[in-house]
Design a protein around this motif. Structure first.
Motif, PDB file in Angstrom:
ATOM      1  N   ILE A   1       0.856  -1.183   0.000  1.00  0.00           N
ATOM      2  CA  ILE A   1       0.000   0.000   0.000  1.00  0.00           C
ATOM      3  C   ILE A   1       0.892   1.233   0.000  1.00  0.00           C
ATOM      4  CG2 ILE A   1      -1.788   1.272   1.252  1.00  0.00           C
ATOM      5  CD1 ILE A   1      -2.659  -1.378   2.498  1.00  0.00           C
ATOM      6  N   LYS A   2       0.701   2.098  -0.954  1.00  0.00           N
ATOM      7  CA  LYS A   2       1.530   3.289  -1.080  1.00  0.00           C
ATOM      8  C   LYS A   2       1.504   4.111   0.211  1.00  0.00           C
ATOM      9  CE  LYS A   2       2.251   7.394  -3.954  1.00  0.00           C
ATOM     10  NZ  LYS A   2       1.737   8.213  -5.079  1.00  0.00           N
ATOM     11  N   GLY A   3       2.689   4.470   0.680  1.00  0.00           N
ATOM     12  CA  GLY A   3       2.792   5.297   1.875  1.00  0.00           C
ATOM     13  C   GLY A   3       2.727   4.514   3.172  1.00  0.00           C
ATOM     14  N   HIS A   4       2.545   3.171   3.071  1.00  0.00           N
ATOM     15  CA  HIS A   4       2.438   2.374   4.290  1.00  0.00           C
ATOM     16  C   HIS A   4       3.821   2.150   4.881  1.00  0.00           C
ATOM     17  CE1 HIS A   4      -0.691   0.803   6.668  1.00  0.00           C
ATOM     18  NE2 HIS A   4      -0.296  -0.448   6.662  1.00  0.00           N
ATOM     19  N   PHE A   5       3.879   1.541   6.063  1.00  0.00           N
ATOM     20  CA  PHE A   5       5.148   1.413   6.783  1.00  0.00           C
ATOM     21  C   PHE A   5       5.506  -0.035   7.096  1.00  0.00           C
ATOM     22  CE2 PHE A   5       1.590   2.289   9.523  1.00  0.00           C
ATOM     23  CZ  PHE A   5       1.696   1.373  10.550  1.00  0.00           C
TER      24      PHE A   5
ATOM     25  N   LEU B   1      -4.610  18.117   6.553  1.00  0.00           N
ATOM     26  CA  LEU B   1      -5.027  18.307   5.157  1.00  0.00           C
ATOM     27  C   LEU B   1      -4.685  17.087   4.315  1.00  0.00           C
ATOM     28  CD1 LEU B   1      -3.976  22.042   4.640  1.00  0.00           C
ATOM     29  CD2 LEU B   1      -6.309  21.139   4.748  1.00  0.00           C
ATOM     30  N   ARG B   2      -3.508  16.509   4.569  1.00  0.00           N
ATOM     31  CA  ARG B   2      -3.101  15.329   3.816  1.00  0.00           C
ATOM     32  C   ARG B   2      -4.055  14.165   4.067  1.00  0.00           C
ATOM     33  NH1 ARG B   2       1.991  15.140   5.378  1.00  0.00           N
ATOM     34  NH2 ARG B   2       2.690  16.451   3.680  1.00  0.00           N
ATOM     35  N   GLU B   3      -4.460  13.992   5.352  1.00  0.00           N
ATOM     36  CA  GLU B   3      -5.375  12.901   5.672  1.00  0.00           C
ATOM     37  C   GLU B   3      -6.758  13.136   5.077  1.00  0.00           C
ATOM     38  OE1 GLU B   3      -4.563   9.964   7.093  1.00  0.00           O
ATOM     39  OE2 GLU B   3      -2.566  10.829   6.824  1.00  0.00           O
ATOM     40  N   MET B   4      -7.195  14.402   5.014  1.00  0.00           N
ATOM     41  CA  MET B   4      -8.480  14.702   4.374  1.00  0.00           C
ATOM     42  C   MET B   4      -8.440  14.341   2.896  1.00  0.00           C
ATOM     43  SD  MET B   4      -9.639  18.336   6.082  1.00  0.00           S
ATOM     44  CE  MET B   4     -10.008  18.463   7.839  1.00  0.00           C
ATOM     45  N   TYR B   5      -7.343  14.693   2.249  1.00  0.00           N
ATOM     46  CA  TYR B   5      -7.208  14.381   0.829  1.00  0.00           C
ATOM     47  C   TYR B   5      -7.207  12.863   0.616  1.00  0.00           C
ATOM     48  CZ  TYR B   5      -5.233  13.868  -3.814  1.00  0.00           C
ATOM     49  OH  TYR B   5      -5.030  13.494  -5.117  1.00  0.00           O
TER      50      TYR B   5
ATOM     51  N   TRP C   1      -8.631  10.656   2.392  1.00  0.00           N
ATOM     52  CA  TRP C   1      -9.966  10.106   2.622  1.00  0.00           C
ATOM     53  C   TRP C   1     -10.884  10.392   1.432  1.00  0.00           C
ATOM     54  CZ3 TRP C   1     -15.006  12.139   3.657  1.00  0.00           C
ATOM     55  CH2 TRP C   1     -15.919  11.186   4.135  1.00  0.00           C
ATOM     56  N   ILE C   2     -10.748  11.601   0.875  1.00  0.00           N
ATOM     57  CA  ILE C   2     -11.582  11.966  -0.275  1.00  0.00           C
ATOM     58  C   ILE C   2     -11.150  11.209  -1.528  1.00  0.00           C
ATOM     59  CG2 ILE C   2     -12.238  13.867  -1.820  1.00  0.00           C
ATOM     60  CD1 ILE C   2     -11.874  15.733   0.656  1.00  0.00           C
ATOM     61  N   MET C   3      -9.837  11.067  -1.699  1.00  0.00           N
ATOM     62  CA  MET C   3      -9.296  10.380  -2.873  1.00  0.00           C
ATOM     63  C   MET C   3      -8.374   9.240  -2.424  1.00  0.00           C
ATOM     64  SD  MET C   3     -10.543  11.652  -5.616  1.00  0.00           S
ATOM     65  CE  MET C   3      -9.395  10.985  -6.815  1.00  0.00           C
ATOM     66  N   PRO C   4      -8.940   8.190  -1.839  1.00  0.00           N
ATOM     67  CA  PRO C   4      -8.110   7.082  -1.357  1.00  0.00           C
ATOM     68  C   PRO C   4      -7.477   6.312  -2.516  1.00  0.00           C
ATOM     69  CG  PRO C   4     -10.429   6.500  -1.222  1.00  0.00           C
ATOM     70  CD  PRO C   4     -10.383   7.942  -1.631  1.00  0.00           C
ATOM     71  N   ASN C   5      -6.370   5.642  -2.223  1.00  0.00           N
ATOM     72  CA  ASN C   5      -5.751   4.831  -3.267  1.00  0.00           C
ATOM     73  C   ASN C   5      -6.593   3.581  -3.540  1.00  0.00           C
ATOM     74  OD1 ASN C   5      -4.965   2.753  -1.348  1.00  0.00           O
ATOM     75  ND2 ASN C   5      -3.259   4.077  -0.752  1.00  0.00           N
TER      76      ASN C   5
ATOM     77  N   LEU D   1     -15.766   2.881 -11.190  1.00  0.00           N
ATOM     78  CA  LEU D   1     -16.999   2.363 -10.588  1.00  0.00           C
ATOM     79  C   LEU D   1     -16.822   2.106  -9.096  1.00  0.00           C
ATOM     80  CD1 LEU D   1     -18.235  -0.123 -13.349  1.00  0.00           C
ATOM     81  CD2 LEU D   1     -19.141   2.160 -12.797  1.00  0.00           C
ATOM     82  N   ASN D   2     -15.645   1.671  -8.712  1.00  0.00           N
ATOM     83  CA  ASN D   2     -15.383   1.444  -7.290  1.00  0.00           C
ATOM     84  C   ASN D   2     -15.463   2.746  -6.501  1.00  0.00           C
ATOM     85  OD1 ASN D   2     -15.065  -1.327  -7.375  1.00  0.00           O
ATOM     86  ND2 ASN D   2     -12.865  -1.217  -7.791  1.00  0.00           N
ATOM     87  N   TYR D   3     -14.931   3.823  -7.072  1.00  0.00           N
ATOM     88  CA  TYR D   3     -15.009   5.119  -6.402  1.00  0.00           C
ATOM     89  C   TYR D   3     -16.471   5.562  -6.272  1.00  0.00           C
ATOM     90  CZ  TYR D   3     -10.033   6.157  -6.123  1.00  0.00           C
ATOM     91  OH  TYR D   3      -8.697   6.138  -5.788  1.00  0.00           O
ATOM     92  N   LEU D   4     -17.262   5.357  -7.314  1.00  0.00           N
ATOM     93  CA  LEU D   4     -18.682   5.715  -7.246  1.00  0.00           C
ATOM     94  C   LEU D   4     -19.396   4.916  -6.154  1.00  0.00           C
ATOM     95  CD1 LEU D   4     -19.819   6.051 -10.976  1.00  0.00           C
ATOM     96  CD2 LEU D   4     -19.478   7.876  -9.299  1.00  0.00           C
ATOM     97  N   ARG D   5     -19.107   3.620  -6.089  1.00  0.00           N
ATOM     98  CA  ARG D   5     -19.715   2.781  -5.059  1.00  0.00           C
ATOM     99  C   ARG D   5     -19.298   3.236  -3.670  1.00  0.00           C
ATOM    100  NH1 ARG D   5     -18.602  -1.645  -8.810  1.00  0.00           N
ATOM    101  NH2 ARG D   5     -20.582  -2.480  -9.570  1.00  0.00           N
ATOM    102  N   LEU D   6     -18.031   3.609  -3.529  1.00  0.00           N
ATOM    103  CA  LEU D   6     -17.533   4.061  -2.229  1.00  0.00           C
ATOM    104  C   LEU D   6     -18.265   5.309  -1.767  1.00  0.00           C
ATOM    105  CD1 LEU D   6     -15.452   3.917   0.107  1.00  0.00           C
ATOM    106  CD2 LEU D   6     -13.957   5.357  -1.303  1.00  0.00           C
ATOM    107  N   TYR D   7     -18.398   6.316  -2.645  1.00  0.00           N
ATOM    108  CA  TYR D   7     -19.073   7.558  -2.268  1.00  0.00           C
ATOM    109  C   TYR D   7     -20.552   7.305  -1.986  1.00  0.00           C
ATOM    110  CZ  TYR D   7     -14.781   9.685  -4.049  1.00  0.00           C
ATOM    111  OH  TYR D   7     -13.468  10.017  -4.254  1.00  0.00           O
ATOM    112  N   ARG D   8     -21.174   6.446  -2.772  1.00  0.00           N
ATOM    113  CA  ARG D   8     -22.583   6.117  -2.533  1.00  0.00           C
ATOM    114  C   ARG D   8     -22.749   5.409  -1.185  1.00  0.00           C
ATOM    115  NH1 ARG D   8     -25.413   2.461  -6.959  1.00  0.00           N
ATOM    116  NH2 ARG D   8     -24.072   0.900  -5.975  1.00  0.00           N
ATOM    117  N   GLN D   9     -21.799   4.527  -0.852  1.00  0.00           N
ATOM    118  CA  GLN D   9     -21.838   3.819   0.425  1.00  0.00           C
ATOM    119  C   GLN D   9     -21.729   4.796   1.587  1.00  0.00           C
ATOM    120  OE1 GLN D   9     -19.498   0.034   0.982  1.00  0.00           O
ATOM    121  NE2 GLN D   9     -18.329   1.282   2.413  1.00  0.00           N
ATOM    122  N   ARG D  10     -20.855   5.778   1.462  1.00  0.00           N
ATOM    123  CA  ARG D  10     -20.675   6.770   2.525  1.00  0.00           C
ATOM    124  C   ARG D  10     -21.919   7.643   2.688  1.00  0.00           C
ATOM    125  NH1 ARG D  10     -14.514   8.921   1.155  1.00  0.00           N
ATOM    126  NH2 ARG D  10     -13.374   7.136   2.040  1.00  0.00           N
ATOM    127  N   VAL D  11     -22.491   8.087   1.560  1.00  0.00           N
ATOM    128  CA  VAL D  11     -23.690   8.934   1.618  1.00  0.00           C
ATOM    129  C   VAL D  11     -24.867   8.153   2.199  1.00  0.00           C
ATOM    130  CG1 VAL D  11     -25.393  10.166   0.229  1.00  0.00           C
ATOM    131  CG2 VAL D  11     -22.953  10.462  -0.245  1.00  0.00           C
TER     132      VAL D  11
END
Length: 366
Positions: free
Chosen positions: A151-155, A320-324, A326-330, A348-358
């Motif tokens: 996962i990008k940015g993971h440790f 701000l980085r964490e907000m970004y 969350w809005i645009m996850p990898n 389509l996965n991004y659309l499903r994710l936003y719909r799930q959150r809403v």
């Protein structure tokens, strides 16, 4: 730790054990406790505490039998994991590679006093960043051939191998840091410089008491204290090492690493549930979490999520980085959050994710 309904019973029970109060529960209440302990998977820790405080005999026979049976299963699993871990650290010792086993069996033995007193399911190793590749090679040679997608940015990275007779593989997590580097200034070299010798090894080390406590605070925060295990781990570290831990040093370290809010948030929650800790290791800077004082606020769970997800950071740039993120996850984060029903098309996965959150927010508003 779950906060709703009967779940309050478990911290009350743990408080009673530590304060050596009478465990005057009814049979029905003990049955409810079994359900809660099973949900949190803390049978071994509860059995350890009851034995340590000579209170096991105060509990009903069926309750004792349940704890002993489940703890026995954890013991066998832990012994197997310890054998596998020893093979790895022995080989790293031969290769003269510095390594610090974190959490897991070693943590359980040191702070709970017995290899089976705290159930674990994987092996976690902290190594220097420049030696990750060599450690991966060694671990793969020992049979852990399955490498998870990074996962990008993971440790950390994860390797696993199938275990005969078990549906769940054994995982080795190789850490080069203890938190994401994008939202801390944490330097792993500090942990190695203060690490203590481990069981006669030259290159295998153990985290110092101070760094163990600090790391377990951050680990509990990263999981948003979603299990009784995190509370019990921190209580036990304080119980064993309270005379070696200096609160001012912990907070100064956190301030230096830009993790102060995370440490204070975690400890405020833990000390709120277990106030006897104030007598063991006082932190005057702590106060009751705001969400404990405002239980009737509409959408409290979402406000708590916002507080945890975005306001737990010391630096505005980190928030701000964490907000970004969350809005645009990898891609990997999207798949984890969606759990099921993933599409091969990322859009389509991004659309499903936003719909799930809403949808989740809409259900909460109704």
């Amino acid at each position: 730790m779950p906060r709703k309904g009967g779940m309050v019973m478990l911290p009350t029970f743990i408080n009673k054990i530590h304060k050596k109060e009478m465990l005057n529960y009814s049979i029905d209440e003990y049955h409810r406790l079994v359900g809660l302990i099973q949900k949190e998977q803390v049978e071994s820790q509860i059995l350890h505490l009851l034995k340590q405080n000579h209170q096991l005999e105060e509990t009903p026979g069926f309750f004792q039998d349940y704890l002993v049976k489940e703890s026995q299963c954890s013991l066998y699993q832990n012994l197997f994991i310890k054998t596998q871990m020893n093979k790895i650290i022995d080989q790293l010792e031969l290769c003269k590679i510095e390594v610090i086993p974190i959490k897991g069996v070693i943590f359980g033995e040191k702070y709970f006093g017995h290899v089976g007193a705290r159930a674990t399911s994987d092996i976690d190793l902290l190594v220097r960043n420049e030696e990750v590749g060599e450690v991966v090679r060694v671990v793969k040679e020992l049979g852990f051939q399955n490498e998870e997608e990074s996962i990008k940015g993971h440790f950390h990275c994860s390797l696993s191998k199938e275990i005969p007779g078990s549906p769940i593989p054994l995982v080795v997590e190789i850490h080069w840091n203890l938190m994401e580097e994008s939202n801390t200034h944490l330097c792993p070299g500090e942990f190695f410089s203060k690490a203590e010798p481990f069981d006669g090894y030259g290159f295998v080390k153990a985290l110092s008491s101070t760094h163990t406590f600090y790391f377990m605070c951050l680990h509990a925060w990263r999981h948003n204290l979603d299990s009784a295990r995190h509370y019990l781990d921190l209580i036990q570290v304080i119980s064993v090492s309270q005379h070696k831990i200096v609160p001012g040093e912990i907070l100064e370290m956190a301030r230096k690493h830009s993790t102060l809010k995370r440490v204070l948030r975690t400890l405020s929650d833990v000390y709120y549930h277990y106030p006897f800790l104030e007598g063991w290791l006082p932190f005057p800077e702590l106060s009751a979490p705001w969400y404990k004082k405002s239980r009737n606020i509409p959408l409290l769970s979402y406000l708590k999520f916002f507080d945890y997800q975005f306001l737990s950071y010391d630096q505005p740039s980190h928030r701000l980085r964490e907000m970004y993120k969350w809005i645009m996850p990898n891609k990997k984060s999207v798949e984890i959050e969606l759990k099921g029903g993933k599409s091969s098309a990322a859009f389509l996965n991004y659309l499903r994710l936003y719909r799930q959150r809403v949808s989740s927010l809409w259900r909460a508003l109704r």
